[in-house]
Scaffold this motif. Structure first.
Motif, PDB file in Angstrom:
ATOM      1  N   GLY A   8     117.559  10.412  23.496  1.00  0.00           N
ATOM      2  CA  GLY A   8     116.309  11.532  22.507  1.00  0.00           C
ATOM      3  C   GLY A   8     116.428  10.903  21.422  1.00  0.00           C
ATOM      4  N   GLY A  10     113.736  11.231  18.989  1.00  0.00           N
ATOM      5  CA  GLY A  10     112.654  11.950  17.787  1.00  0.00           C
ATOM      6  C   GLY A  10     113.249  12.107  16.383  1.00  0.00           C
ATOM      7  N   HIS A  11     113.457  13.038  15.682  1.00  0.00           N
ATOM      8  CA  HIS A  11     114.145  12.736  14.191  1.00  0.00           C
ATOM      9  C   HIS A  11     115.340  12.559  14.046  1.00  0.00           C
ATOM     10  CE1 HIS A  11     110.449  15.046  13.849  1.00  0.00           C
ATOM     11  NE2 HIS A  11     109.456  14.595  12.752  1.00  0.00           N
ATOM     12  N   TRP A  12     116.200  13.162  14.675  1.00  0.00           N
ATOM     13  CA  TRP A  12     117.862  13.143  14.695  1.00  0.00           C
ATOM     14  C   TRP A  12     117.724  12.140  15.181  1.00  0.00           C
ATOM     15  CZ3 TRP A  12     120.545  14.837  10.680  1.00  0.00           C
ATOM     16  CH2 TRP A  12     121.523  15.046  10.995  1.00  0.00           C
ATOM     17  N   ASP A  31     114.492   8.210  25.816  1.00  0.00           N
ATOM     18  CA  ASP A  31     113.349   8.618  25.668  1.00  0.00           C
ATOM     19  C   ASP A  31     112.440   8.387  26.368  1.00  0.00           C
ATOM     20  OD1 ASP A  31     113.212  10.066  22.559  1.00  0.00           O
ATOM     21  OD2 ASP A  31     111.251   9.914  23.988  1.00  0.00           O
ATOM     22  N   VAL A  32     111.832   9.772  26.692  1.00  0.00           N
ATOM     23  CA  VAL A  32     110.947  10.134  27.726  1.00  0.00           C
ATOM     24  C   VAL A  32     109.936   9.367  26.977  1.00  0.00           C
ATOM     25  CG1 VAL A  32     111.711  11.899  29.674  1.00  0.00           C
ATOM     26  CG2 VAL A  32     111.005  11.963  27.297  1.00  0.00           C
ATOM     27  N   LYS A  36     108.156   5.952  21.457  1.00  0.00           N
ATOM     28  CA  LYS A  36     109.501   5.987  20.699  1.00  0.00           C
ATOM     29  C   LYS A  36     110.924   4.413  21.354  1.00  0.00           C
ATOM     30  CE  LYS A  36     109.653  10.059  19.199  1.00  0.00           C
ATOM     31  NZ  LYS A  36     109.078  10.174  17.491  1.00  0.00           N
ATOM     32  N   ALA A  68     120.427  14.337  22.311  1.00  0.00           N
ATOM     33  CA  ALA A  68     119.801  14.570  20.650  1.00  0.00           C
ATOM     34  C   ALA A  68     118.075  14.693  21.758  1.00  0.00           C
ATOM     35  CB  ALA A  68     119.879  13.188  19.768  1.00  0.00           C
ATOM     36  N   THR A  69     118.284  15.468  22.603  1.00  0.00           N
ATOM     37  CA  THR A  69     117.211  15.889  22.736  1.00  0.00           C
ATOM     38  C   THR A  69     116.327  17.214  22.253  1.00  0.00           C
ATOM     39  OG1 THR A  69     118.334  16.440  24.733  1.00  0.00           O
ATOM     40  CG2 THR A  69     116.951  14.695  25.016  1.00  0.00           C
ATOM     41  N   PRO A  70     115.471  17.640  23.370  1.00  0.00           N
ATOM     42  CA  PRO A  70     115.218  19.473  22.418  1.00  0.00           C
ATOM     43  C   PRO A  70     116.327  20.119  22.884  1.00  0.00           C
ATOM     44  CG  PRO A  70     113.099  18.217  23.472  1.00  0.00           C
ATOM     45  CD  PRO A  70     114.120  17.287  23.608  1.00  0.00           C
ATOM     46  N   VAL A  71     116.641  21.287  22.632  1.00  0.00           N
ATOM     47  CA  VAL A  71     117.329  22.574  23.036  1.00  0.00           C
ATOM     48  C   VAL A  71     117.829  23.061  24.132  1.00  0.00           C
ATOM     49  CG1 VAL A  71     118.440  24.674  22.253  1.00  0.00           C
ATOM     50  CG2 VAL A  71     118.254  23.071  20.122  1.00  0.00           C
ATOM     51  N   HIS A  74     119.677  20.686  26.966  1.00  0.00           N
ATOM     52  CA  HIS A  74     120.790  19.878  26.110  1.00  0.00           C
ATOM     53  C   HIS A  74     121.936  20.579  27.415  1.00  0.00           C
ATOM     54  CE1 HIS A  74     120.680  19.986  21.811  1.00  0.00           C
ATOM     55  NE2 HIS A  74     119.394  19.175  22.371  1.00  0.00           N
ATOM     56  N   GLU A  91     123.878  17.591  20.692  1.00  0.00           N
ATOM     57  CA  GLU A  91     123.725  18.112  19.562  1.00  0.00           C
ATOM     58  C   GLU A  91     123.663  19.893  20.191  1.00  0.00           C
ATOM     59  OE1 GLU A  91     122.760  18.116  16.828  1.00  0.00           O
ATOM     60  OE2 GLU A  91     122.979  16.202  16.641  1.00  0.00           O
ATOM     61  N   LYS A  92     123.878  20.349  18.952  1.00  0.00           N
ATOM     62  CA  LYS A  92     123.583  21.753  18.205  1.00  0.00           C
ATOM     63  C   LYS A  92     122.677  22.737  18.712  1.00  0.00           C
ATOM     64  CE  LYS A  92     121.505  21.431  14.521  1.00  0.00           C
ATOM     65  NZ  LYS A  92     119.936  22.015  14.830  1.00  0.00           N
ATOM     66  N   LEU A 120     127.285  19.423  12.705  1.00  0.00           N
ATOM     67  CA  LEU A 120     127.302  18.464  11.023  1.00  0.00           C
ATOM     68  C   LEU A 120     128.141  19.008  10.409  1.00  0.00           C
ATOM     69  CD1 LEU A 120     126.518  15.980  10.669  1.00  0.00           C
ATOM     70  CD2 LEU A 120     124.408  17.042   9.771  1.00  0.00           C
ATOM     71  N   HIS A 168     124.463  26.717  12.635  1.00  0.00           N
ATOM     72  CA  HIS A 168     125.161  25.994  10.891  1.00  0.00           C
ATOM     73  C   HIS A 168     126.067  26.429  10.832  1.00  0.00           C
ATOM     74  CE1 HIS A 168     122.632  21.998  11.453  1.00  0.00           C
ATOM     75  NE2 HIS A 168     121.635  22.793  11.462  1.00  0.00           N
TER      76      HIS A 168
HETATM   77  N1  LIG Z   1     122.932  18.584  13.026  1.00  0.00           N
HETATM   78  C1  LIG Z   1     121.503  18.921  13.002  1.00  0.00           C
HETATM   79  O1  LIG Z   1     121.876  18.209  11.490  1.00  0.00           O
HETATM   80  C2  LIG Z   1     120.839  18.680  13.403  1.00  0.00           C
HETATM   81  C3  LIG Z   1     118.948  18.301  13.046  1.00  0.00           C
HETATM   82  C4  LIG Z   1     118.411  17.905  13.013  1.00  0.00           C
HETATM   83  C5  LIG Z   1     117.605  18.332  13.955  1.00  0.00           C
HETATM   84  N2  LIG Z   1     118.657  18.496  15.048  1.00  0.00           N
HETATM   85  C6  LIG Z   1     119.117  18.344  16.675  1.00  0.00           C
HETATM   86  O2  LIG Z   1     118.701  17.480  17.169  1.00  0.00           O
HETATM   87  C7  LIG Z   1     118.073  17.603  18.296  1.00  0.00           C
HETATM   88  C8  LIG Z   1     116.772  16.439  18.460  1.00  0.00           C
HETATM   89  O3  LIG Z   1     116.062  17.154  17.387  1.00  0.00           O
HETATM   90  P1  LIG Z   1     114.916  16.447  16.804  1.00  0.00           P
HETATM   91  O4  LIG Z   1     114.556  17.190  15.882  1.00  0.00           O
HETATM   92  O5  LIG Z   1     114.974  15.109  17.374  1.00  0.00           O
HETATM   93  O6  LIG Z   1     113.485  16.695  17.966  1.00  0.00           O
HETATM   94  P2  LIG Z   1     112.565  16.012  18.776  1.00  0.00           P
HETATM   95  O7  LIG Z   1     111.877  16.640  18.868  1.00  0.00           O
HETATM   96  O8  LIG Z   1     112.204  15.355  17.319  1.00  0.00           O
HETATM   97  O9  LIG Z   1     113.069  14.871  19.407  1.00  0.00           O
HETATM   98  C9  LIG Z   1     113.651  15.159  20.533  1.00  0.00           C
HETATM   99  C10 LIG Z   1     113.500  12.947  21.183  1.00  0.00           C
HETATM  100  O10 LIG Z   1     114.503  13.717  22.871  1.00  0.00           O
HETATM  101  C11 LIG Z   1     113.027  13.471  23.381  1.00  0.00           C
HETATM  102  N3  LIG Z   1     113.752  13.759  25.430  1.00  0.00           N
HETATM  103  C12 LIG Z   1     112.924  15.393  25.232  1.00  0.00           C
HETATM  104  N4  LIG Z   1     113.418  15.303  26.960  1.00  0.00           N
HETATM  105  C13 LIG Z   1     113.704  14.000  26.943  1.00  0.00           C
HETATM  106  C14 LIG Z   1     115.226  13.806  27.905  1.00  0.00           C
HETATM  107  N5  LIG Z   1     115.174  14.648  29.263  1.00  0.00           N
HETATM  108  N6  LIG Z   1     115.358  12.685  28.313  1.00  0.00           N
HETATM  109  C15 LIG Z   1     115.188  11.474  27.151  1.00  0.00           C
HETATM  110  N7  LIG Z   1     114.286  12.074  26.381  1.00  0.00           N
HETATM  111  C16 LIG Z   1     113.779  13.209  25.911  1.00  0.00           C
HETATM  112  C17 LIG Z   1     111.103  13.379  23.354  1.00  0.00           C
HETATM  113  O11 LIG Z   1     110.827  12.831  23.748  1.00  0.00           O
HETATM  114  C18 LIG Z   1     111.875  13.013  21.218  1.00  0.00           C
HETATM  115  O12 LIG Z   1     111.129  12.428  20.789  1.00  0.00           O
HETATM  116  C19 LIG Z   1     118.069  18.877  18.350  1.00  0.00           C
HETATM  117  O13 LIG Z   1     118.719  19.616  19.217  1.00  0.00           O
HETATM  118  C20 LIG Z   1     118.285  20.055  17.490  1.00  0.00           C
HETATM  119  O14 LIG Z   1     118.601  21.264  17.057  1.00  0.00           O
HETATM  120  C21 LIG Z   1     120.045  18.492  14.617  1.00  0.00           C
END
Ligand SMILES: NC(=O)c1ccc[n+]([C@@H]2O[C@H](COP(=O)([O-])OP(=O)(O)OC[C@H]3O[C@@H](n4cnc5c(N)ncnc54)[C@H](O)[C@@H]3O)[C@@H](O)[C@H]2O)c1
Length: 322
Positions: A8, A10-12, A31-32, A36, A68-71, A74, A91-92, A120, A168
């Motif tokens: 994963g 993405g953002h995190w 990442d799929v 990315k 760290a993929t979408p919820v 997980h 990830e949470k 976190l 959180h």
């Molecule tokens: N702890 C924190 O403070 C905090 C902050 C932000 C996000 N998060 C957590 O991080 C996780 C990701 O959040 P985000 O905002 O980065 O999401 P996002 O949607 O920006 O990124 C998710 C990434 O996962 C990839 N993905 C989807 N399915 C996949 C798979 N089967 N195999 C590999 N890659 C795959 C997607 O292509 C994408 O790039 C969530 O669980 C979110 O709750 C935690």
């Protein structure tokens, strides 16, 4: 050195990858999304990039997987990683149902692997200070705790404010009080997207009699990330929006002077802010995971505490929808 994969990007996920590249060997990124992968393969040239989670699980020399993929993905990805014998930082929230989380906890115990949820805030030096104050008894008897997590911020269309923001605060409240709530009640409304509550108010009551509250919302004029603990001797506020004064201790409380025939009065003393180290909470979280992987610390407890968070989220959700 511990060999880690991050799935994963993405953002995190890239934040986790950066920390594991510093603290361990970042062996794989996954990442799929091809774009990315290409972007982060350049940034982490030492790591192998793949879009196929099973490919990295097949690497026998890989020790740990970070999810760290979408919820909604997980539980499945964490389960597959544990089944492949890897330690997992997920990830949470690690699962969307208590039964799924229990399954992960049992699997981790059975395989002797670490299952750590990415809560976190539990690694934030300000929250550690709160814990020290609560456990040290200096606040007197803790009566109530409440969290505010509000902002006119990112409007989610999948997870509601409880699962997205509340996870959180809930992890912190349960960490501070170390009790399972006897009552868990939530009210809220889905104003913008049907079925996705934007504003949620939660009430928790614990067997000891302590109570807690959470106000969670992305429809709010205030940007607040605050936790308040009210004790009989002192009160303390952790405010993550503050740059320097993250923790403030108020020497305020109720008291009963004997000469006033048992009438309650209030007492106001000094207000001060202890120095809180500026360490990056995510780095501390990654270090804590590597410690557990190295056999130091109580991995079973970390997994069970994560299960309590999911269980309580589920109870609050049942109340919200009931
Ligand atoms: N702890 C924190 O403070 C905090 C902050 C932000 C996000 N998060 C957590 O991080 C996780 C990701 O959040 P985000 O905002 O980065 O999401 P996002 O949607 O920006 O990124 C998710 C990434 O996962 C990839 N993905 C989807 N399915 C996949 C798979 N089967 N195999 C590999 N890659 C795959 C997607 O292509 C994408 O790039 C969530 O669980 C979110 O709750 C935690």
């Amino acid at each position: 050195m511990t060999r880690v994969a991050v799935a994963g990007l993405g953002h995190w996920g890239p934040n986790l990858a950066r920390n594991f590249a510093d603290l361990a060997e970042l062996a794989w990124i996954c990442d799929v999304d091809e774009g990315k992968r290409a972007e982060y393969a350049e940034r982490f040239p030492g790591a192998r990039a793949t879009g196929d989670f099973d490919e990295l699980l097949g690497d026998e020399s890989l020790d740990a997987v970070v999810v760290a993929t979408p919820v909604p993905t997980h539980h499945e990805l964490a389960k597959r990683a544990l089944e492949a014998g890897k330690h997992v930082l997920v990830e949470k929230p690690p699962a969307m149902h208590a039964a799924e989380m229990d399954e992960l906890v049992a699997l981790a115990e059975e395989r002797g692997r670490v299952l750590m949820p990415g809560h976190l805030l539990l690694y934030h030096p300000g929250v550690r200070k709160l814990k020290e104050l609560v456990d040290g008894g200096g606040l007197g008897e803790v009566l109530c705790v409440y969290g505010n997590r509000q902002n006119l911020g990112i409007i989610r269309s999948n997870e509601n404010a409880l699962w997205s923001l509340g996870v959180h605060d809930l992890s912190v409240i349960l960490y501070l009080l170390e009790e399972e709530p006897s009552e868990a009640v939530a009210y809220g409304r889905d104003f913008l997207n049907e079925g996705v509550e934007d504003v949620v108010f939660c009430y928790l009551r614990f067997p000891s009699g302590k109570i807690a509250h959470m106000h969670l919302s992305w429809l709010d004029p205030h940007k607040m990330r605050r936790m308040t603990v009210v004790g009989t001797e002192k009160m303390v506020v952790f405010d993550d929006m503050e740059l320097e004064r993250k923790v403030t201790i108020y020497e305020k409380g109720p008291w009963k002077p004997v000469e006033r025939y048992g009438e309650w009065q209030t007492r106001t003393g000094d207000i001060h802010s202890p120095r809180i180290p500026n360490d990056e909470p995510l780095k501390l979280e990654c270090q804590a995971f590597l410690e557990l992987v190295g056999g130091n610390g109580d991995a079973a407890r970390v997994a069970r505490d994560g299960a309590l968070v999911v269980r309580t989220l589920e109870r609050l959700t049942d109340s919200l929808r009931g």
